[in-house]
Design a protein around this motif. Structure first.
Motif, mmCIF file in Angstrom:
data_model
loop_
_atom_site.group_PDB
_atom_site.id
_atom_site.type_symbol
_atom_site.label_atom_id
_atom_site.label_comp_id
_atom_site.label_asym_id
_atom_site.label_seq_id
_atom_site.Cartn_x
_atom_site.Cartn_y
_atom_site.Cartn_z
ATOM 1 N N TYR A 53 -12.773 -1.894 6.326
ATOM 2 C CA TYR A 53 -11.666 -1.208 5.649
ATOM 3 C C TYR A 53 -10.350 -1.550 6.325
ATOM 4 C CZ TYR A 53 -8.451 2.492 4.270
ATOM 5 O OH TYR A 53 -7.345 3.180 3.829
ATOM 6 N N ILE A 54 -9.388 -1.963 5.516
ATOM 7 C CA ILE A 54 -8.039 -2.263 5.973
ATOM 8 C C ILE A 54 -7.085 -1.299 5.279
ATOM 9 C CG2 ILE A 54 -6.256 -4.014 6.245
ATOM 10 C CD1 ILE A 54 -8.879 -4.758 7.611
ATOM 11 N N GLY A 55 -6.522 -0.378 6.023
ATOM 12 C CA GLY A 55 -5.604 0.583 5.426
ATOM 13 C C GLY A 55 -5.375 1.742 6.369
ATOM 14 N N ALA A 56 -4.446 2.581 6.000
ATOM 15 C CA ALA A 56 -4.189 3.773 6.810
ATOM 16 C C ALA A 56 -5.351 4.746 6.672
ATOM 17 C CB ALA A 56 -2.892 4.435 6.350
ATOM 18 N N GLN A 57 -5.613 5.488 7.734
ATOM 19 C CA GLN A 57 -6.593 6.568 7.663
ATOM 20 C C GLN A 57 -5.913 7.745 6.970
ATOM 21 O OE1 GLN A 57 -9.840 6.298 8.452
ATOM 22 N NE2 GLN A 57 -9.391 4.140 8.862
ATOM 23 N N GLN A 58 -6.423 8.084 5.802
ATOM 24 C CA GLN A 58 -5.703 8.966 4.892
ATOM 25 C C GLN A 58 -5.298 10.316 5.495
ATOM 26 O OE1 GLN A 58 -5.388 7.993 1.131
ATOM 27 N NE2 GLN A 58 -5.380 6.174 2.400
ATOM 28 N N ALA A 59 -6.273 11.100 5.924
ATOM 29 C CA ALA A 59 -5.973 12.449 6.405
ATOM 30 C C ALA A 59 -5.090 12.443 7.648
ATOM 31 C CB ALA A 59 -7.262 13.230 6.648
ATOM 32 N N ALA A 95 -18.350 -10.225 12.223
ATOM 33 C CA ALA A 95 -18.412 -8.868 11.699
ATOM 34 C C ALA A 95 -17.156 -8.535 10.902
ATOM 35 C CB ALA A 95 -18.573 -7.880 12.853
ATOM 36 N N PRO A 96 -17.237 -7.581 9.969
ATOM 37 C CA PRO A 96 -16.060 -7.189 9.193
ATOM 38 C C PRO A 96 -14.953 -6.611 10.077
ATOM 39 C CG PRO A 96 -18.070 -6.344 8.190
ATOM 40 C CD PRO A 96 -18.454 -6.872 9.534
ATOM 41 N N ILE A 97 -13.727 -6.828 9.647
ATOM 42 C CA ILE A 97 -12.565 -6.266 10.340
ATOM 43 C C ILE A 97 -12.302 -4.855 9.821
ATOM 44 C CG2 ILE A 97 -10.060 -6.464 10.632
ATOM 45 C CD1 ILE A 97 -10.357 -9.473 10.446
ATOM 46 N N ASN A 98 -11.982 -3.951 10.730
ATOM 47 C CA ASN A 98 -11.533 -2.607 10.374
ATOM 48 C C ASN A 98 -10.217 -2.347 11.089
ATOM 49 O OD1 ASN A 98 -13.847 -1.046 8.851
ATOM 50 N ND2 ASN A 98 -14.849 -2.276 10.433
ATOM 51 N N VAL A 99 -9.156 -2.065 10.317
ATOM 52 C CA VAL A 99 -7.825 -1.868 10.905
ATOM 53 C C VAL A 99 -7.132 -0.678 10.251
ATOM 54 C CG1 VAL A 99 -5.525 -2.849 11.210
ATOM 55 C CG2 VAL A 99 -7.533 -4.304 11.512
ATOM 56 N N ASP A 100 -6.636 0.222 11.086
ATOM 57 C CA ASP A 100 -5.780 1.315 10.617
ATOM 58 C C ASP A 100 -4.356 0.765 10.536
ATOM 59 O OD1 ASP A 100 -4.243 3.549 10.180
ATOM 60 O OD2 ASP A 100 -5.107 4.735 11.805
ATOM 61 N N THR A 101 -3.836 0.613 9.327
ATOM 62 C CA THR A 101 -2.515 0.002 9.154
ATOM 63 C C THR A 101 -1.366 1.009 9.212
ATOM 64 O OG1 THR A 101 -2.566 0.164 6.739
ATOM 65 C CG2 THR A 101 -3.534 -1.815 7.733
ATOM 66 N N GLN A 105 -0.524 -6.189 5.434
ATOM 67 C CA GLN A 105 -1.799 -6.330 6.134
ATOM 68 C C GLN A 105 -2.978 -6.012 5.228
ATOM 69 O OE1 GLN A 105 -1.641 -3.948 9.742
ATOM 70 N NE2 GLN A 105 -1.002 -5.741 10.915
ATOM 71 N N GLN A 106 -2.770 -5.085 4.291
ATOM 72 C CA GLN A 106 -3.841 -4.728 3.368
ATOM 73 C C GLN A 106 -4.137 -5.865 2.391
ATOM 74 O OE1 GLN A 106 -3.049 -0.881 1.575
ATOM 75 N NE2 GLN A 106 -2.442 -0.010 3.537
ATOM 76 N N GLY A 107 -3.214 -6.811 2.280
ATOM 77 C CA GLY A 107 -3.471 -8.014 1.504
ATOM 78 C C GLY A 107 -4.037 -9.127 2.354
ATOM 79 N N TYR A 108 -3.461 -9.304 3.532
ATOM 80 C CA TYR A 108 -3.814 -10.447 4.389
ATOM 81 C C TYR A 108 -5.187 -10.290 5.035
ATOM 82 C CZ TYR A 108 -2.970 -14.386 7.533
ATOM 83 O OH TYR A 108 -3.050 -15.589 8.184
ATOM 84 N N LEU A 109 -5.428 -9.151 5.672
ATOM 85 C CA LEU A 109 -6.611 -9.010 6.509
ATOM 86 C C LEU A 109 -7.936 -8.972 5.757
ATOM 87 C CD1 LEU A 109 -5.254 -6.585 9.267
ATOM 88 C CD2 LEU A 109 -5.596 -9.065 9.382
ATOM 89 N N PRO A 110 -8.028 -8.387 4.542
ATOM 90 C CA PRO A 110 -9.310 -8.453 3.833
ATOM 91 C C PRO A 110 -9.754 -9.885 3.532
ATOM 92 C CG PRO A 110 -7.957 -6.723 2.899
ATOM 93 C CD PRO A 110 -7.074 -7.490 3.843
ATOM 94 N N ILE A 111 -8.811 -10.746 3.158
ATOM 95 C CA ILE A 111 -9.161 -12.138 2.893
ATOM 96 C C ILE A 111 -9.547 -12.848 4.186
ATOM 97 C CG2 ILE A 111 -8.188 -14.379 2.220
ATOM 98 C CD1 ILE A 111 -6.792 -12.962 -0.057
ATOM 99 N N LEU A 112 -8.794 -12.607 5.241
ATOM 100 C CA LEU A 112 -9.154 -13.198 6.528
ATOM 101 C C LEU A 112 -10.553 -12.760 6.947
ATOM 102 C CD1 LEU A 112 -8.448 -14.735 9.131
ATOM 103 C CD2 LEU A 112 -7.453 -12.599 10.006
ATOM 104 N N SER A 113 -10.850 -11.475 6.806
ATOM 105 C CA SER A 113 -12.152 -10.962 7.223
ATOM 106 C C SER A 113 -13.290 -11.539 6.378
ATOM 107 C CB SER A 113 -12.174 -9.433 7.147
ATOM 108 O OG SER A 113 -13.419 -8.928 7.593
#
Length: 337
Positions: free
Chosen positions: A146-152, A309-315, A291-299
């Motif tokens: 998952y690439i994105g902000a942690q919602q809560a 392994a998959p990338i997980n980043v809090d953006t 980053q939510q566009g770039y990193l999923p494709i890179l991963s």
């Protein structure tokens, strides 16, 4: 003997130097061979942008994805959904049926809609990544990152910052617009509402529909009615950059002046930068959609080509304010922030 020993010793040292140089040269050649240009060029991916073409937030995501495709050489088909959850789900169904090597999916449709399709993708050997909205059940059961902000946490932090920055106190009133009926997607705005309530602020929650993200002007009658019904409201929190960027339109429709209502939300865009400049917006939480566009494709490329392994980043990157918005203004105009 002394002289001969010295010469032998020098020759031995020289041999070591030459041997070391040869080894370094060999290592250098090996390292050079390991650097591959367009190393993901044989990989075919589908990338979900989320919004429609030209959408303020989606454009930044799209630009990040295009940059990643250019850097890696990946073959990418871009999917535009206008933030319509049912359309996005159908497009994911079609993507799985097309059998690409990998899919980067927006999490907006929710776990109930995405999980069975993610399971089908896993059966077919299709790698998946998720961006913007987390889908923890799918990640737990079939993998992915998952690439994105942690919602809560991001939402809660925004509410805490609102109380601190604007001196909101017990008895003050704020309007918080919820993003959808999905619990996971709404966790961000609920986090903001709860933080405000923890500070003693009375919160009026306002429902929205996904179509507002595609056309924020659709929200004008609802937001103006909410302000009329709550004339003491000091602040309003928007669920996305499209609506926050349209804050001036809402405020003018409600007969408000810049700064009379504190307008707060998420993301940056050319419209939001202009709203900061003209005094209509006072605070936003940045989630770095590039980053939510770039990193999923890179991963996906790393998983498929190198078995990584998959990338997980809090953006979630902090706050943009009237004091610092100029630092991102030019990049926002370019569609990068």
């Amino acid at each position: 003997m002394m002289k001969r020993s010295t010469i032998l010793s020098w020759r031995g040292s020289a041999a070591l130097v030459f041997a070391s140089a040869a080894l370094m040269g060999a290592a250098g050649a090996t390292n050079a061979e390991a650097l591959r240009d367009k190393w993901c060029s044989k990989v075919h991916l589908r990338f979900f942008v989320g919004g429609a073409e030209g959408d303020a937030f989606g454009t930044i995501v799209y630009n990040g994805a295009r940059q990643a495709a250019n850097d890696t050489g990946a073959q990418v088909d871009y999917v535009f959904s206008g933030w319509a959850n049912e359309k996005m789900t159908q497009q994911l169904r079609e993507a799985v049926a097309a059998h690409p090597d990998g899919i980067a999916m927006m999490g907006h449709p929710g776990e109930a809609a995405i999980l069975p399709l993610a399971q089908e993708a896993a059966k077919q050997g299709i790698k998946m990544m998720y961006q913007n909205v987390p889908v923890p059940a799918a990640v737990d059961k079939v993998g992915g990152g998952y690439i994105g902000a942690q919602q809560a946490p991001q939402g809660h932090a925004l509410g805490v910052e609102m109380v601190r920055r604007f001196g909101l106190k017990s008895g003050d009133l704020a309007i918080v617009i919820l993003a959808s009926n999905d619990v996971i997607r709404n966790a961000r705005e609920e986090g903001t509402a709860k933080a405000l309530e923890e500070g003693g602020v009375k919160v009026v929650r306002l429902s929205s529909v996904p179509e507002w993200a595609a056309d924020p002007n659709l929200a004008i009658p609802v937001i103006t009615a909410a302000l009329q019904a709550n004339p003491t409201a000091k602040a309003i929190v928007y669920p996305g950059g499209q609506q926050l960027g349209n804050a001036a339109t809402y405020m003018k429709a409600a007969g408000k002046k810049p700064g009379e209502i504190i307008n707060v939300g998420f993301d940056t865009s050319p419209q939001i930068v202009e709203a900061f400049k003209s005094g209509w917006v006072q605070l936003t939480a940045d989630q770095q959609p590039f980053q939510q566009g770039y990193l999923p494709i890179l991963s996906l490329c790393e998983q498929i080509v190198y078995g990584l392994a998959p990338i997980n980043v809090d953006t979630g990157a902090g706050f943009v304010t009237p004091e610092n918005y100029k630092a991102v203004a030019d990049l926002a105009t370019e569609g990068l922030r």
